[in-house]
Design an enzyme around this catalytic site. Structure first.
Site, PDB file in Angstrom:
ATOM      1  N   ASP A 198      -2.660   2.346  -6.036  1.00  0.00           N
ATOM      2  CA  ASP A 198      -1.542   2.321  -5.125  1.00  0.00           C
ATOM      3  C   ASP A 198      -1.440   1.128  -4.358  1.00  0.00           C
ATOM      4  O   ASP A 198      -1.088   1.228  -3.139  1.00  0.00           O
ATOM      5  CB  ASP A 198      -1.532   3.693  -4.378  1.00  0.00           C
ATOM      6  CG  ASP A 198      -3.200   3.801  -3.654  1.00  0.00           C
ATOM      7  OD1 ASP A 198      -3.971   3.181  -3.967  1.00  0.00           O
ATOM      8  OD2 ASP A 198      -3.119   4.512  -2.522  1.00  0.00           O
ATOM      9  N   GLU A 199      -2.201   0.336  -4.496  1.00  0.00           N
ATOM     10  CA  GLU A 199      -2.622  -1.191  -3.523  1.00  0.00           C
ATOM     11  C   GLU A 199      -2.499  -2.345  -4.410  1.00  0.00           C
ATOM     12  O   GLU A 199      -3.074  -2.486  -5.407  1.00  0.00           O
ATOM     13  CB  GLU A 199      -3.459  -0.761  -2.872  1.00  0.00           C
ATOM     14  CG  GLU A 199      -3.998  -1.674  -1.803  1.00  0.00           C
ATOM     15  CD  GLU A 199      -5.079  -1.504  -1.047  1.00  0.00           C
ATOM     16  OE1 GLU A 199      -5.206  -2.291   0.058  1.00  0.00           O
ATOM     17  OE2 GLU A 199      -5.987  -0.398  -1.326  1.00  0.00           O
TER      18      GLU A 199
ATOM     19  N   ASP B 174       0.887  -1.145  -0.154  1.00  0.00           N
ATOM     20  CA  ASP B 174      -0.093  -0.115  -0.020  1.00  0.00           C
ATOM     21  C   ASP B 174       0.687   1.310  -0.057  1.00  0.00           C
ATOM     22  O   ASP B 174       1.645   1.399   0.980  1.00  0.00           O
ATOM     23  CB  ASP B 174      -0.788  -0.137   1.165  1.00  0.00           C
ATOM     24  CG  ASP B 174      -2.127   1.071   1.113  1.00  0.00           C
ATOM     25  OD1 ASP B 174      -2.156   1.800  -0.067  1.00  0.00           O
ATOM     26  OD2 ASP B 174      -2.994   0.998   2.001  1.00  0.00           O
TER      27      ASP B 174
END
Length: 508
Positions: A115-116, A21
């Site tokens: 983003d993860e 993350d």
């Protein structure tokens, strides 16, 4: 780095599922791109009166600002932050670099957002031993920093649920490993909201019967949870509370729908304006559909009225399409059946029932391209809307139109609009970004990611030498020997205050 130290079965014998993350992704990317904002509070999101925070930097979180908060409240809590409009072309550029690093580790990478992501290290050949998995994760964190200049938090565990919990424990910029045999010790004291699928309603139902922690949830037993929450939800929650999560890492997550929506600064009551906005949204939705290489069979509109009541209407077509004319006409028919005279706060258009092909004639699509362009121009000439980045769990933040500061519709007689944070380029001064605008002026700070804080200059909003720019890479490539002409030396004196932008000002 930390290692969280009896076992609950049905997890892997080694922590080879990785969850990454990125830390405060949008805000961190903006700080990396704008040297003058490093170490300062930065808030990214919708800048209008009804805007919502998409991401706040850690410096802003100290003041209580968080994602999904109303932007007006964020301004009260942190008035001196830099308030910036999202730049999705930059975020996608960085996301592609990060996902490339993950795919070098394993063929099984499951992106959850820009983003993860989850990674199955074992599928990539990583030896199932704690020390080996930890070394891979440490190297990944170092590679991400080297390639993007940003930081990410990593969790390692024997299941997806535990890996995600571990990455939350690691924030910011850390690595947490949950070793086999330590799962129950970690999970038991945690609040029940920690478990996947437990939202406010479920948590409240459990609280009413005295269940607050993961341990209390497990001890209640499966039968009691099924009685309280229903068979599917209760049984699933019991397995999660027992640490049993057998969900595999899935390389392809198939989107079920693609949609866009706008929230307006002022309730829209004019019927023609509503129709134009729906046409504009339909065209944007189709562009996103085509970018994804998909087509869809069901067109959906969403209308949120002045009193916050929300309704949806849908129409299923004879076959999948990515034709802007077809989607626009279906959306127009749907909005015709909705009474909007009392005022509309939000409009949205989406397409579901996605497929990888279309049944439309390609020549018919080409013939309608000119019509689509005319509709888009007419919509741009109408009063602008402010996009709302809050879309609920798992939804994507909407993307502003254009690569940078949007132009007014040709021939409309309206000046160009320069939103805080967007990229610009000046014929003389080079690359920079909009710090603020208003009363016919725009203030630009000229700096690049690898320069020091740049100089501030003010121009007329219609200055012919100022034009929209493109995001630069956050990390300068080694082969770039000469600095770009935009990289000016730092200007020691404190720059003049930027002009205010009516939708939100950058404050130093």
């Amino acid at each position: 780095m930390s290692v969280v130290c009896g076992s609950i079965g049905r997890v892997r014998g080694a922590p080879t599922i990785l969850h990454l993350d990125m830390d405060a992704f949008y805000a961190s990317a903006e700080q990396a791109a704008k040297p003058s904002l490093r170490g300062k509070p930065v808030i990214v999101g919708g800048l209008g009166p009804r805007g919502v925070v998409a991401t706040a930097s850690y410096e802003a979180r100290v003041f209580g600002v968080h994602s999904a908060m109303a932007m007006a409240q964020a301004r009260r809590l942190c008035p001196n932050a830099a308030y910036l409009t999202p730049r999705f072309s930059l975020y996608r550029q960085v996301s592609d670099q990060v996902m490339g690093l993950l795919r070098a580790l394993s063929p099984l990478v499951e992106p959850l957002s820009l983003d993860e992501a989850f990674v199955d290290l074992e599928a990539g050949g990583t030896e199932p031993r704690v020390a080996v998995a930890r070394a891979v994760a440490e190297r990944l964190r170092a590679d991400i920093r080297a390639v993007t200049g940003l930081t990410g938090s990593v969790g390692l565990a024997g299941s997806k649920m535990l890996a995600k919990i571990a990455s939350e424990q690691a924030k910011p910029d850390g690595l947490t490993v949950i070793e086999p045999g330590t799962e129950r010790e970690l999970l038991d004291p945690m609040p029940v909201r920690t478990l996947p699928g437990v939202g406010p309603a479920t948590a409240e139902a459990l609280r009413r019967v005295g269940i607050h922690t993961v341990a209390e949830t497990r001890e209640a037993g499966e039968a009691e949870l099924v009685r309280l929450l229903g068979r599917a939800h209760g049984a699933s929650l019991y397995l999660m509370a027992s640490g049993r999560d057998e969900r595999p890492v899935v390389a392809e997550r198939d989107a079920k729908s693609i949609s866009v929506e706008d929230t307006f600064d002022v309730d829209v009551t004019d019927r023609t304006r509503v129709q134009l906005e729906v046409a504009r949204l339909a065209d944007r939705c189709v562009r996103r559909l085509r970018e994804a290489g998909r087509s869809g069979r069901t067109v959906v509109i969403k209308v949120r009225r002045y009193d916050f009541s929300t309704l949806t209407r849908s129409e299923t077509l004879r076959g999948p399409t990515d034709d802007p004319g077809v989607v626009r006409e279906a959306a127009a028919r749907l909005i015709d059946g909705v009474d909007t005279t009392a005022g509309v706060r939000l409009l949205g258009v989406g397409v579901s029932g996605l497929a990888d092909y279309t049944q439309e004639d390609l020549f018919a699509q080409a013939a309608q391209a000119a019509e689509a362009a005319q509709a888009a121009e007419a919509a741009q000439a109408a009063h602008g809307a402010v996009e709302d980045p809050e879309r609920g769990s798992g939804a994507e933040v909407p993307e502003p139109e254009g690569p940078g500061a949007p132009e007014a519709a040709e021939g409309s007689g309206r000046p160009r609009v320069w939103l805080p944070g967007v990229d610009v380029r000046h014929a003389e001064y080079g690359e920079g970004w909009v710090q603020g605008s208003g009363v016919g002026r725009v203030t630009v700070r000229f700096e690049v990611p690898w320069s020091g804080p740049g100089r501030v200059r003010t121009f007329a909003v219609d200055d012919p030498e100022l034009e929209p720019g493109e995001p630069l890479p956050l990390v300068r490539s080694p082969e770039s020997a000469e600095p770009p002409e935009s990289a000016e030396p730092p200007d020691p004196p404190e720059p003049a205050e930027p002009a205010e932008h009516p939708a939100g000002t950058l404050s130093r």
